[in-house]
Write a protein that holds these residues in place. Structure first.
Motif, PDB file in Angstrom:
ATOM      1  N   MET A  21      87.326 -45.198   4.158  1.00 49.89           N
ATOM      2  CA  MET A  21      87.632 -43.961   3.441  1.00 49.89           C
ATOM      3  C   MET A  21      86.539 -42.964   3.793  1.00 49.89           C
ATOM      4  SD  MET A  21      88.935 -45.162  -0.376  1.00 49.89           S
ATOM      5  CE  MET A  21      89.375 -43.488  -0.905  1.00 49.89           C
ATOM      6  N   GLN A  25      87.291 -37.967   0.631  1.00 50.98           N
ATOM      7  CA  GLN A  25      88.459 -38.658   0.082  1.00 50.98           C
ATOM      8  C   GLN A  25      88.073 -39.414  -1.190  1.00 50.98           C
ATOM      9  OE1 GLN A  25      89.879 -41.640   2.789  1.00 50.98           O
ATOM     10  NE2 GLN A  25      91.783 -41.962   1.672  1.00 50.98           N
ATOM     11  N   ALA A  29      89.418 -38.599  -4.966  1.00 51.83           N
ATOM     12  CA  ALA A  29      90.055 -39.662  -5.755  1.00 51.83           C
ATOM     13  C   ALA A  29      89.323 -39.894  -7.070  1.00 51.83           C
ATOM     14  CB  ALA A  29      90.118 -40.955  -4.947  1.00 51.83           C
ATOM     15  N   ARG A  98      92.404 -45.489   7.821  1.00 47.91           N
ATOM     16  CA  ARG A  98      92.101 -44.874   6.520  1.00 47.91           C
ATOM     17  C   ARG A  98      92.853 -45.577   5.389  1.00 47.91           C
ATOM     18  NH1 ARG A  98      91.102 -39.050   5.283  1.00 47.91           N
ATOM     19  NH2 ARG A  98      91.903 -38.677   7.356  1.00 47.91           N
ATOM     20  N   HIS A  99      92.124 -45.905   4.349  1.00 45.04           N
ATOM     21  CA  HIS A  99      92.717 -46.506   3.147  1.00 45.04           C
ATOM     22  C   HIS A  99      93.131 -45.396   2.192  1.00 45.04           C
ATOM     23  CE1 HIS A  99      93.421 -49.069  -0.271  1.00 45.04           C
ATOM     24  NE2 HIS A  99      92.465 -48.469  -0.962  1.00 45.04           N
ATOM     25  N   ASP A 100      94.318 -45.521   1.647  1.00 40.16           N
ATOM     26  CA  ASP A 100      94.809 -44.561   0.659  1.00 40.16           C
ATOM     27  C   ASP A 100      94.910 -45.299  -0.684  1.00 40.16           C
ATOM     28  OD1 ASP A 100      96.031 -42.694  -0.928  1.00 40.16           O
ATOM     29  OD2 ASP A 100      97.855 -42.550   0.282  1.00 40.16           O
TER      30      ASP A 100
END
Length: 106
Positions: A21, A25, A29, A98-100
Motif C-alpha cells: 500500500m 492510500q 483509508a 497494490r492492496h485495496d
C-alpha cells in the motif's frame, strides 16, 4: 495513542503478504487523505513496537522511499521473499501488487 494512529497501525497490519500500500492510500483509508507524512512518522516510530510489516509500504509512485541503501535493499529483499517484484528502477507495479482494504477502515 490517537484514534488516527490506531487506525493507521491496524491498516498496516492488515496488508497481506505479497501486497503493498502507499503512504497516501493508508492515510486516506485511516480518514486523513492528506496525512501521508503522518503515516511515515508512525511507521518510523512504531514499526518495531507494533511489529508492523513496514516493508509493504511504498510511495505513490511505487518506489521504495528509504534513502539508506542498506534499508532500501532490505525492503526489496523482504518484498521479493513475498513474491513482490521490483523493476530494474526499483519500482513496484502498483496495478499488480497494490492492496485495496475496501471500506472496512472508513
Amino acid at each position: 495513542m490517537t484514534p488516527y494512529t490506531e487506525r493507521v497501525i491496524s491498516i498496516i497490519k492488515s496488508i497481506p503478504e505479497g501486497s503493498v500500500m502507499t503512504y497516501g492510500q493508508i492515510a486516506a483509508a485511516a480518514g486523513s487523505p492528506r496525512g501521508a507524512r503522518q503515516v511515515v512518522r508512525i511507521l518510523h516510530a512504531m514499526s518495531r513496537t507494533h511489529q508492523l510489516p513496514w516493508h509493504r509500504v511504498v510511495n505513490a509512485s511505487g518506489e521504495i522511499a528509504l534513502r539508506d541503501e542498506e534499508s532500501r535493499e532490505k525492503q526489496i529483499l523482504y518484498l521479493a521473499g513475498e513474491g513482490v517484484e521490483a523493476g530494474a528502477d526499483g519500482r513496484i507495479d502498483l496495478e499488480r501488487y497494490r492492496h485495496d482494504p475496501g471500506e472496512f477502515f472508513l
